[in-house]
Design a protein around this motif. Structure first.
Motif, PDB file in Angstrom:
ATOM      1  N   LEU A 128       0.832  -1.201   0.000  1.00 20.55           N
ATOM      2  CA  LEU A 128       0.000   0.000   0.000  1.00 20.55           C
ATOM      3  C   LEU A 128       0.868   1.253   0.000  1.00 20.55           C
ATOM      4  O   LEU A 128       0.561   2.241  -0.678  1.00 20.55           O
ATOM      5  N   TRP A 129       1.955   1.227   0.746  1.00 15.37           N
ATOM      6  CA  TRP A 129       2.864   2.374   0.753  1.00 15.37           C
ATOM      7  C   TRP A 129       3.447   2.608  -0.634  1.00 15.37           C
ATOM      8  O   TRP A 129       3.540   3.740  -1.103  1.00 15.37           O
ATOM      9  N   GLU A 130       3.830   1.534  -1.312  1.00 15.42           N
ATOM     10  CA  GLU A 130       4.383   1.658  -2.657  1.00 15.42           C
ATOM     11  C   GLU A 130       3.363   2.282  -3.601  1.00 15.42           C
ATOM     12  O   GLU A 130       3.701   3.074  -4.482  1.00 15.42           O
ATOM     13  N   ALA A 131       2.084   1.963  -3.418  1.00 14.49           N
ATOM     14  CA  ALA A 131       1.044   2.482  -4.305  1.00 14.49           C
ATOM     15  C   ALA A 131       0.684   3.932  -4.006  1.00 14.49           C
ATOM     16  O   ALA A 131       0.319   4.685  -4.910  1.00 14.49           O
ATOM     17  N   THR A 132       0.790   4.346  -2.759  1.00 11.63           N
ATOM     18  CA  THR A 132       0.275   5.667  -2.374  1.00 11.63           C
ATOM     19  C   THR A 132       1.356   6.661  -1.976  1.00 11.63           C
ATOM     20  O   THR A 132       1.023   7.784  -1.602  1.00 11.63           O
ATOM     21  N   ARG A 133       2.622   6.293  -2.072  1.00 11.22           N
ATOM     22  CA  ARG A 133       3.653   7.239  -1.655  1.00 11.22           C
ATOM     23  C   ARG A 133       3.640   8.453  -2.572  1.00 11.22           C
ATOM     24  O   ARG A 133       3.300   8.355  -3.750  1.00 11.22           O
ATOM     25  N   PRO A 134       4.015   9.624  -2.069  1.00 12.38           N
ATOM     26  CA  PRO A 134       3.934  10.854  -2.852  1.00 12.38           C
ATOM     27  C   PRO A 134       5.014  10.931  -3.917  1.00 12.38           C
ATOM     28  O   PRO A 134       5.963  10.143  -3.928  1.00 12.38           O
ATOM     29  N   ALA A 135       4.873  11.915  -4.802  1.00 10.50           N
ATOM     30  CA  ALA A 135       5.817  12.052  -5.908  1.00 10.50           C
ATOM     31  C   ALA A 135       7.170  12.579  -5.437  1.00 10.50           C
ATOM     32  O   ALA A 135       8.201  12.281  -6.039  1.00 10.50           O
ATOM     33  N   PHE A 136       7.172  13.380  -4.361  1.00 10.09           N
ATOM     34  CA  PHE A 136       8.430  13.943  -3.892  1.00 10.09           C
ATOM     35  C   PHE A 136       9.175  12.939  -3.013  1.00 10.09           C
ATOM     36  O   PHE A 136       8.610  11.963  -2.526  1.00 10.09           O
ATOM     37  N   ARG A 137      10.462  13.202  -2.825  1.00  6.54           N
ATOM     38  CA  ARG A 137      11.286  12.320  -2.008  1.00  6.54           C
ATOM     39  C   ARG A 137      10.959  12.541  -0.528  1.00  6.54           C
ATOM     40  O   ARG A 137      10.971  13.667  -0.044  1.00  6.54           O
ATOM     41  N   LYS A 161       3.504   0.224 -12.158  1.00  9.88           N
ATOM     42  CA  LYS A 161       4.084  -0.195 -10.882  1.00  9.88           C
ATOM     43  C   LYS A 161       3.046  -0.112  -9.766  1.00  9.88           C
ATOM     44  O   LYS A 161       2.979  -0.983  -8.888  1.00  9.88           O
ATOM     45  N   ILE A 162       2.224   0.952  -9.806  1.00 11.75           N
ATOM     46  CA  ILE A 162       1.180   1.102  -8.790  1.00 11.75           C
ATOM     47  C   ILE A 162       0.154  -0.016  -8.920  1.00 11.75           C
ATOM     48  O   ILE A 162      -0.303  -0.579  -7.918  1.00 11.75           O
ATOM     49  N   ARG A 163      -0.215  -0.349 -10.138  1.00 11.84           N
ATOM     50  CA  ARG A 163      -1.174  -1.438 -10.354  1.00 11.84           C
ATOM     51  C   ARG A 163      -0.649  -2.735  -9.753  1.00 11.84           C
ATOM     52  O   ARG A 163      -1.390  -3.481  -9.098  1.00 11.84           O
TER      53      ARG A 163
END
Length: 340
Positions: free
Chosen positions: A7-16, A275-277
């Motif tokens: 879930l973190w991989e799918a929803t992490r933000p665009a910025f670092r 990748k999100i999928r």
């Protein structure tokens, strides 16, 4: 990869995202970009809100005011010249135009020593979809501002209900007590979105704050300046369009005719969505593996969500597809005319 990590991989933000590592703590998976950690229940709740399309909060910077006159004009606008209450950080209401002028002067007088015009205040808007209880929206923004700003920055709030979407204008004094300037960047705005959604949920309002790409959406909203410019052009009754819209349409027509290619960021967005999928698919597999009825139901909703979002389209791509359809229709009409 477990449910929380996927879930973190799918929803992490665009910025670092920056982390502070504590070697004595137990490793945990972040659930939000700025704060909080995922547990089984919180991860399931967040995933459910995403795939079942809970209302997404909107937080935008609408402008920066320079000088007392500019601040006063802005406060007059959000207060509708006395028709809407302007609430201060201390819970007081600015009831007269003298109160408004005094607050504007307080925020600007301390900056007169600067050699050039300086930002006196920063204005933001917090919005929710039509049908949301306006008082709960105001309460959520009030709690957010108190937690995030009250120890260093003065601010005022104004609730507007004159549009279908209830929204709150938050105007923050730029100069903090410690001389730190309030200049919200993507990381802070993302934290504001998350906090706003969390405060709404605490008040019984379904709300979520996730990146567009985590929801399978690649079409970005226009900037506030562009929205206002379009509105002004419509009001003037002119056929003129903005330079931004003209460039987008010209590029889309060129792509539709095969004379140009889509910008590289579209391919990058498509790659990221794949990748999100895969991360969402892993969450569905992890839920099915538990054997729990609620988890299987959530996994089913995840797969339904993915079926409805096969690709991620960006604005130039959508425009180009529309122009392709128009060109195809025009060619078909011409061919029919020739056949007769």
């Amino acid at each position: 990869m477990g449910l929380e990590s996927a879930l973190w991989e799918a929803t992490r933000p665009a910025f670092r995202v920056r982390y502070i590592h504590d070697p004595t703590s137990t490793p945990r998976v972040p659930l939000y970009a700025s704060y909080g950690f995922a547990t089984g229940p919180t991860a399931r709740a967040k995933l459910g809100r995403i795939v079942r399309k809970a209302p997404e909060v909107v937080v935008k910077v609408t402008g920066r005011q320079r000088g007392g006159n500019h601040v006063k004009a802005h406060l007059d606008y959000i207060g509708r010249r006395g028709e809407v209450d302007i609430e201060t950080r201390d819970g007081e209401i600015l009831t007269t135009k003298e109160d408004v002028a005094e607050r504007a002067a307080e925020w600007s007088d301390t900056l007169q020593w600067r050699s050039r015009p300086t930002v006196s205040s920063v204005s933001l808007i917090f919005s929710m979809p039509e049908g949301t209880d306006p008082d709960k929206v105001l309460g959520a923004v009030r709690a957010l501002a108190h937690a995030e700003l009250s120890d260093n920055h003065d601010y005022v709030l104004a609730l507007h209900t004159d549009t279908p979407r209830p929204h709150v204008h938050l105007t923050v004094q730029a100069e903090g007590l410690d001389r730190t300037r309030f200049n919200p960047r993507p990381v802070q705005l993302n934290r504001f979105r998350e906090r706003f959604a969390r405060e709404l949920r605490a008040r019984g309002v379904a709300a979520e704050a996730t990146p567009r790409r985590a929801r399978g959406q690649g079409i970005a909203g226009s900037s506030m300046a562009l929205v206002k410019l379009r509105a002004r052009l419509r009001t003037e009754g002119t056929l003129q369009i903005t330079k931004s819209d003209r460039r987008t349409n010209e590029q889309a027509i060129a792509v539709a005719k095969g004379e140009d290619q889509l910008p590289p960021f579209i391919a990058a967005g498509t790659f990221r969505w794949q990748k999100i999928r895969r991360a969402y698919e892993r969450t569905a597999d992890a839920l099915d593996a538990t054997g729990q009825a609620n988890d299987r139901e959530l996994a089913k909703d995840v797969r339904t969500f993915l079926e409805k979002h096969q690709g991620m389209n960006a604005t130039p791509e959508v425009f180009a597809a529309e122009h392709r359809r128009r060109l195809k229709t025009e060619r078909e009409l011409v061919d029919k005319g020739r056949s007769r």
